[in-house]
Write an enzyme that holds these catalytic residues in place. Structure first.
Site, mmCIF file in Angstrom:
data_model
loop_
_atom_site.group_PDB
_atom_site.id
_atom_site.type_symbol
_atom_site.label_atom_id
_atom_site.label_comp_id
_atom_site.label_asym_id
_atom_site.label_seq_id
_atom_site.Cartn_x
_atom_site.Cartn_y
_atom_site.Cartn_z
ATOM 1 N N LYS A 1 0.858 -1.198 0.000
ATOM 2 C CA LYS A 1 0.000 0.000 0.000
ATOM 3 C C LYS A 1 0.891 1.244 0.000
ATOM 4 O O LYS A 1 1.918 1.282 0.714
ATOM 5 C CB LYS A 1 -0.865 -0.038 1.254
ATOM 6 C CG LYS A 1 -1.934 1.034 1.380
ATOM 7 C CD LYS A 1 -2.752 0.771 2.647
ATOM 8 C CE LYS A 1 -3.865 1.797 2.829
ATOM 9 N NZ LYS A 1 -4.593 1.572 4.081
ATOM 10 N N SER B 1 -9.798 -0.581 7.296
ATOM 11 C CA SER B 1 -9.122 -0.433 6.009
ATOM 12 C C SER B 1 -8.388 -1.648 5.469
ATOM 13 O O SER B 1 -7.933 -1.602 4.329
ATOM 14 C CB SER B 1 -8.159 0.749 6.055
ATOM 15 O OG SER B 1 -8.902 1.942 6.154
ATOM 16 N N SER C 1 -9.454 1.672 3.123
ATOM 17 C CA SER C 1 -8.597 2.414 2.244
ATOM 18 C C SER C 1 -7.574 1.553 1.489
ATOM 19 O O SER C 1 -6.940 2.048 0.551
ATOM 20 C CB SER C 1 -7.861 3.512 2.994
ATOM 21 O OG SER C 1 -7.109 2.978 4.026
#
Lengths: 101, 471
Positions: free
Chosen positions: B79, B178, B154
């Site tokens: 990420k 997330s 996210s």
């Protein structure tokens, strides 16, 4: 719990200043509405009694983690300056805080 | 054999058996990324040159049978809110459009130290402020199961990349949903470890009292395997725990049939999508058939967790994002998008003089009530099970004009995140529209082996983890 009336434009401008953000007039209006709505939602916490409750310091209840006061390796000056376009003799450039007379 | 679709376990076996080389696999993945990523927008930055060089080194090690590190040659995506030295890191924000970190986050160091190959950086909601990936400054990621739908967030980029076989495994981060929510929407395994189990050093900070890096994988075994590498005390992160680390991978196959599973009635409210409810109940029934005891429990209404999270997250964000001053790195603060500005301002307000007690302090007190609520629940049950998300993946555009979208979507995840508990999403079915449904399992702090073991037992009885999106 703090039940607030609608945030005023003045308050939003003050918050923006504290936050280091510059907003135009339409943004101030927009955020007035949105921030007020969020604050209204969180007012729900007022329904829970917390007079005798301590605030959470750390969910794992850890306290006071120290290390020895020893100098260890750190980033070089070159590395630290690597992500800015414009430095001055190895220094960061910041906005002036004092005026020249 | 489609080598892109393999798991960490299968890939490692393949390397050791000389079925294929690391170089072949990395090339194959990049070919697929170049073909599919334009449709999905899962990756923001690729690390091709270094990956190919590292893959040749890994192949040499396998040939010489020397230094076969735990993740040698395993391609991983990360990420884009984890600092990767000399590899562009943006947090999906124009504020960091050109940022090149001068250090590796601790988990990156650990992955590299274990021989992993970082394929590239994946998309997220800008600064991780969201539950859809739609607030990314670089466009939303699409869900591989239906590209008109969102991947969740996210960590949506990682979830989509793992789901679509654009990587063998990936890394995400969770503050309140997330990892687990995008894992649920994309049909992959997502593990949020206990807060403090995995170092946050080098993770671009959001809510420092809650942020938790974790693995997102195709199978439960892969998540356990990765957690073995990631977990541990870090002198650079004073909030990491020195509690002993069990061998999560070995613990998978141990028998835990005496476990009592708590089912919170508040997680099965009328807002729950009937198809999500049906799939999750079928999963619970399967576990009951396999000898686990089921017990209905009651937890504090999740609406309180939403309010606590909203205040705490925004307060800590306002402090953490103050470092983006445009002086030492990054662009000026006017480059924050609306969501960023909103959160910073709300957090500044809730921490400010005259309001701190009513908001931040109050939220931290209610947080203690939430922690105590879970402790009480765990005195009667071993783990808690429920749906991960109240709905399946929503269509693109769902977050527009919905300024508390994330908080509402994550209502079943915020309580356990706020309490710092470990939680896992494991796929448990599909809706009629072929969108994945996920089940979450939560346990007390530092008992990840419990949830991994249970998730593994369930996964081995089902075929969900073998199903792939048609992309």
């Amino acid at each position: 719990m703090h039940t607030k009336q609608k945030l005023t434009a003045e308050e939003v401008k003050h918050i923006a200043k504290l936050s280091g953000l510059i907003l135009n007039e339409s943004e101030v209006k927009k955020f007035e509405k949105q921030l007020t709505a969020t604050l209204s939602y969180v007012d729900i916490l007022g329904l829970l009694k917390t007079n005798t409750i301590e605030p959470t310091d750390h969910v794992g209840k850890m306290v006071n983690i120290y290390r020895e006061d020893e100098i260890t390796s750190s980033l070089s000056q070159d590395e630290v300056l690597r992500n800015i376009k414009d430095s001055y003799q190895g220094f960061f450039k910041v906005n002036a805080v004092l005026e020249e007379k | 054999m489609d080598i892109n679709s393999l798991t960490i376990e299968q890939t490692r076996k393949g390397f050791l058996n000389k079925d294929f080389s690391v170089f072949e696999l990395v090339n194959s993945l990049y070919a697929r990324i170049k073909k599919i990523n334009p449709q999905l927008n899962a990756y923001l930055t690729l690390n091709e040159e270094e990956s190919l060089n590292k893959s040749k080194e890994a192949d040499l090690s396998y040939q010489k049978k020397q230094e076969i590190l735990p993740l040698l040659g395993i391609p991983i995506c990360v990420k884009d809110n984890f600092c990767t030295k000399d590899l562009r890191t943006t947090a999906s924000s124009k504020v960091l459009d050109n940022y090149l970190p001068v250090y590796d986050a601790t988990i990156i160091k650990k992955l590299k130290g274990a021989g992993a190959i970082i394929l590239g950086k994946t998309n997220l909601d800008s600064f991780a402020h969201g539950s859809s990936t739609e607030t990314s400054d670089y466009g939303s990621t699409k869900n591989p199961w239906n590209t008109k739908h969102l991947p969740g967030g996210s960590s949506g980029g990682t979830a989509a990349a793992v789901s679509a076989d654009l990587s063998i495994a990936g890394i995400g981060s969770e503050t309140a949903g997330s990892i687990r929510q995008p894992a649920s929407w994309c049909g992959v395994v997502g593990l949020k470890p206990t807060y403090g189990r995995v170092s946050r050093y080098g993770l671009i900070a959001m809510a420092s009292s809650t942020d938790s890096p974790g693995p997102m994988t195709k199978t439960v075994a892969d998540a356990a395997y990765l957690l073995n590498v990631l977990a541990g005390r870090d002198p650079m992160d004073a909030t990491t725990s020195d509690k002993p680390i069990p061998d999560y991978y070995t613990a998978l196959k141990q028998n835990h049939h005496q476990l009592t599973l708590g089912i919170p009635r508040e997680y099965f409210s009328k807002e729950l999508d009937p198809e999500v409810k049906k799939n999750v109940w079928e999963a619970i029934k399967l576990l009951e058939k396999n000898g686990y005891k089921i017990k209905e429990i009651s937890l504090l209404d999740p609406k309180y967790s939403i309010a606590v999270y909203t205040i705490l997250q925004r307060s800590e964000v306002s402090s953490n994002l103050a470092r983006f001053d445009g002086v030492r790195y990054g662009a000026k603060r006017n480059q924050f998008n609306d969501e960023g500005k909103r959160r910073i301002m709300l957090g500044t307000y809730t921490l400010s003089s005259g309001y701190y007690d009513a908001y931040y302090l109050k939220a931290q007190k209610v947080r203690n009530l939430i922690c105590a609520d879970f402790e009480k629940a765990f005195s009667g049950v071993d783990v808690i099970i429920g749906p991960t998300s109240p709905v399946t993946a929503l269509p693109i555009g769902s977050t527009k004009n919905s300024f508390m979208f994330g908080e509402m979507q994550d209502m079943l995840l915020e309580p356990s995140s706020i309490a710092g508990l470990p939680g896992i999403n494991v796929p448990c079915g599909f809706s009629k529209k072929c969108l994945p449904v996920g089940m979450q399992i939560i346990s007390p702090q530092f008992t990840e082996e419990k949830i991994l073991n249970l998730a593994y037992q369930y996964e081995q009885e089902t075929q969900w983890h073998k199903m792939k999106p048609n992309i």
